[in-house]
Design an enzyme around this catalytic site. Structure first.
Site, PDB file in Angstrom:
ATOM      1  N   ARG A  41       0.849  -1.205   0.000  1.00  0.00           N
ATOM      2  CA  ARG A  41       0.000   0.000   0.000  1.00  0.00           C
ATOM      3  C   ARG A  41       0.880   1.250   0.000  1.00  0.00           C
ATOM      4  O   ARG A  41       0.476   2.299  -0.493  1.00  0.00           O
ATOM      5  CB  ARG A  41      -0.974   0.002   1.184  1.00  0.00           C
ATOM      6  N   SER A  48      -4.892   5.175   6.105  1.00  0.00           N
ATOM      7  CA  SER A  48      -4.404   3.800   6.024  1.00  0.00           C
ATOM      8  C   SER A  48      -4.249   3.315   4.588  1.00  0.00           C
ATOM      9  O   SER A  48      -3.587   2.320   4.347  1.00  0.00           O
ATOM     10  CB  SER A  48      -5.274   2.849   6.860  1.00  0.00           C
ATOM     11  N   GLU A  61     -18.905   4.188  -0.247  1.00  0.00           N
ATOM     12  CA  GLU A  61     -18.136   3.558  -1.320  1.00  0.00           C
ATOM     13  C   GLU A  61     -18.899   3.495  -2.635  1.00  0.00           C
ATOM     14  O   GLU A  61     -18.328   3.660  -3.719  1.00  0.00           O
ATOM     15  CB  GLU A  61     -17.723   2.137  -0.918  1.00  0.00           C
ATOM     16  N   PHE A  96     -14.233  -3.611   0.612  1.00  0.00           N
ATOM     17  CA  PHE A  96     -15.215  -2.616   0.159  1.00  0.00           C
ATOM     18  C   PHE A  96     -15.067  -2.355  -1.341  1.00  0.00           C
ATOM     19  O   PHE A  96     -16.053  -2.206  -2.062  1.00  0.00           O
ATOM     20  CB  PHE A  96     -15.042  -1.304   0.929  1.00  0.00           C
ATOM     21  N   HIS A 130      -5.249  -3.677   2.062  1.00  0.00           N
ATOM     22  CA  HIS A 130      -5.856  -4.699   2.921  1.00  0.00           C
ATOM     23  C   HIS A 130      -6.318  -5.918   2.113  1.00  0.00           C
ATOM     24  O   HIS A 130      -7.389  -6.476   2.353  1.00  0.00           O
ATOM     25  CB  HIS A 130      -7.002  -4.121   3.743  1.00  0.00           C
ATOM     26  N   ASP A 148      -7.437  -7.302  12.099  1.00  0.00           N
ATOM     27  CA  ASP A 148      -8.789  -6.754  11.907  1.00  0.00           C
ATOM     28  C   ASP A 148      -9.855  -7.853  11.879  1.00  0.00           C
ATOM     29  O   ASP A 148     -11.046  -7.586  12.025  1.00  0.00           O
ATOM     30  CB  ASP A 148      -8.865  -5.954  10.604  1.00  0.00           C
ATOM     31  N   ARG A 150      -1.770  -4.842   3.370  1.00  0.00           N
ATOM     32  CA  ARG A 150      -1.763  -3.943   4.523  1.00  0.00           C
ATOM     33  C   ARG A 150      -0.426  -4.080   5.246  1.00  0.00           C
ATOM     34  O   ARG A 150       0.173  -3.101   5.643  1.00  0.00           O
ATOM     35  CB  ARG A 150      -2.895  -4.293   5.492  1.00  0.00           C
TER      36      ARG A 150
END
Lengths: 315, 277
Positions: A15, A42, A63, A88, A114, A122, A172
């Site tokens: 990322r 993030s 989104e 998402f 992610h 998470d 991530r």
């Protein structure tokens, strides 16, 4: 120096590669836009926001709207990157991507951090294990996951040059840096890391370094391994897969459900060619949970040991 | 904007309605109810208000139109056919293989369609994207979007609305075709929308509610908002009647997506020829 001889000491999340590359691209081309959905920090777009505010939009936690808005921007010649988490970016906005991006074949990029099991602590709700499979089934969509920082930067840069929808998936967590800055990558073309005679291993994303370690181990045991980094799963590099078929045995490794991801894409080619055997290593059609990333990989057999074991069992 | 009188616009609206009903009758498929409720605003936009060029459908500075309630495309196709974006005979190919007139608007197949739509709730977001681009590029074009009242049950409409307000898109005009009906019946029974004008107003829009079948009111409203650069997106709620102009279709939910038979078609054409009562 061959990639097999390198000692992989440095790690970086991919990322970060997106965050760095998108600033460079945005400065070169004022039509590059980033659309955030509140998780800019993030997703590593903070620098872009600071340096290129005129090319940035934050729609908040919405989104579906982000995807449609991106489509509207694309009709005016912009190149929007919607930046979010893979769960998402693939599922919450799936229909909007289908209807407003892929159906009219608009120049929208969905750039997602992610990916896979990498948002480990998470928990299962945030670990996208089916994203690439979902997006692979949309006509006009290209689906990519780079293996490390450098390759991800190159692939993001190339994605910006494709006139059409692209899904980019990032990690991530930190993954080893494999490639030098000088390495080149072509979307839709597998990166051959090593040739071999006995078995082919095709991996992508954060599992490439595991495949690399497994290859080293197998070579020590006298097994000649051909190793590919299949960063693009759609369009899949058929030619590269067909070449692997000459060895008759292929192992795929991915941080994604074994359904519909890299393993499936490779198996489709193999089935159509009518020869050869594939073993898929990946998420075992089960949701994740909060746990250390390495533990989650282990629970799914995405380990160096299992790749070696699987190879030996196929020989 | 073009110079055209209200009387001429009313004549155009008759042609628009007749063309839409004709194409749906020929196809024996399509959505007449919403096409007819939207006919008057579509006529005013396409024949007067919007800066568009049928000879050059993609010119950069044109006004954009987003038919968020994509299923009523027959009325948009009528405008495109009457304005010459496509040969008029195209109306006889609605929903046929190879036709630019797909079941729902397809920007890749039909000139004059600024964005493909068809899945409710999504078009307005696209319009917001176009309007943001216009602002950022310092262009003068405006973006018009037609949404259905039933469509406002989709949450994404409100995601788009809040974004339009945040980015001060006074170059965006949202029309709500408030015909009070959806496929399964009255909106108030299926999922009450409450006061849609107040809702948009509460979101931060400049709003107005008018009779969506009064060409006088429509033109007056378009005149009022044309130069209104107050940092607020506009929402015009059009009180309309589903199936307006064809007596047996008016206010009947079942005419949402059904084509008239030959006899019904004849009656519709005769009634429409007289203009709105």
């Amino acid at each position: 120096m061959s990639i097999l001889e390198k000692t992989l000491t440095t790690k970086k999340a991919t990322r970060e590669a997106f965050g760095d590359e998108i600033v460079k691209l945005g400065k070169e081309n004022k039509d590059i836009y980033v659309i955030d959905v509140d998780i800019a920090k993030s997703c590593k777009t903070s620098t872009f926001i600071k340096e290129l505010p005129h090319q940035h939009i934050n729609v908040g936690i919405a989104e579906q709207n982000a995807a449609g808005l991106a489509a509207g921007l694309a009709t005016t010649g912009k190149i929007p990157f919607v930046s979010t988490y893979a769960v998402f970016g693939s599922l919450r906005m799936a229909e909007q991507i289908r209807q407003e991006v892929c159906y009219p074949n608009l120049n929208v990029k969905i750039a997602c951090s992610h990916g896979g099991l990498t948002p480990a602590n998470d928990g299962g709700s945030h670990q996208a294990i089916e994203d690439m499979g979902v997006l692979r089934s949309f006509p006009n969509m290209t689906v990519i996951m780079g293996a490390d920082y450098q390759s991800t930067r190159k692939l993001v840069e190339q994605a910006a040059k494709i006139n059409g929808p692209v899904y980019l998936r990032f990690t991530r967590d930190k993954v080893p840096m494999l490639y030098d800055e000088t390495e080149e990558f072509t979307i839709g073309k597998a990166k051959k890391l090593k040739d071999g005679k006995d078995i082919a291993i095709i991996a992508n994303g954060d599992t490439v370094h595991l495949a690399l370690e497994a290859t080293k181990e197998l070579e020590k045991q006298g097994v000649s391994v051909k190793l590919l980094d299949m960063h693009t799963i759609k369009p899949i590099d058929r030619e590269a897969v067909v070449e692997c078929l000459e060895l008759g045995r292929i192992i795929t490794v991915e941080d994604h459900n074994i359904l519909n991801g890299l393993g499936s894409a490779v198996s489709e080619v193999v089935a159509e060619e009518g020869k050869g055997k594939v073993k898929r290593i990946g998420v075992q059609d089960q949701f994740g949970q909060s746990a250390p990333y390495e533990k989650l990989l282990e629970l799914n057999g995405i380990t160096v040991e299992n790749i070696v074991r699987t190879a030996n069992a196929m020989l | 904007m073009k110079n055209i009188s209200i009387e001429e616009l009313k004549e155009k609206a008759i042609e628009m309605r007749q063309t839409a009903v004709t194409m749906i009758h020929k196809a024996q498929s399509g959505h007449p109810g919403g096409s007819l409720s939207a006919a008057d605003i579509m006529t005013a936009l396409y024949f007067k208000e919007m800066n568009i060029d049928p000879k050059n459908p993609n010119y950069e500075d044109r006004d954009r139109f987003v038919l968020s309630k994509g299923h009523v495309c027959p009325i948009q196709y009528s405008a495109l056919a009457l304005l010459g974006y496509v040969p008029y005979e195209t109306i006889y190919t609605l929903r046929e293989y190879g036709s630019p007139f797909q079941g729902h608007p397809d920007m890749k197949k039909c000139p004059g369609i600024d964005i493909s739509t068809g899945s409710l709730g999504q078009g307005l977001s696209c319009g917001v994207g176009m309007a943001i681009a216009g602002k950022r590029d310092k262009k003068d074009y405006r973006v018009f979007s037609l949404v259905g009242d039933g469509e406002c049950q989709e949450g994404q409409i409100w995601e788009a609305a809040q974004t339009a307000v945040k980015y001060q898109l006074d170059n965006l005009v949202v029309f709500v075709d408030n015909n009070r009906l959806q496929i399964d019946g009255f909106c108030d029974e299926i999922m009450p929308l409450q006061d849609v004008e107040k809702k948009f107003e509460a979101f931060g829009f400049e709003t107005k509610r008018i009779n969506g079948h009064s060409m006088e009111d429509i033109v007056e409203t378009l005149d009022e908002i044309r130069e209104l650069k107050n940092g607020k997106p506009k929402c015009i709620v059009l009180d309309t009647v589903k199936g307006k102009g064809v007596s047996y279709m008016e206010d009947i939910a079942d005419w949402h997506g059904v084509a008239p038979n030959d006899e019904e078609y004849q009656q519709a054409m005769e009634e429409l020829a007289g203009g709105l009562k």
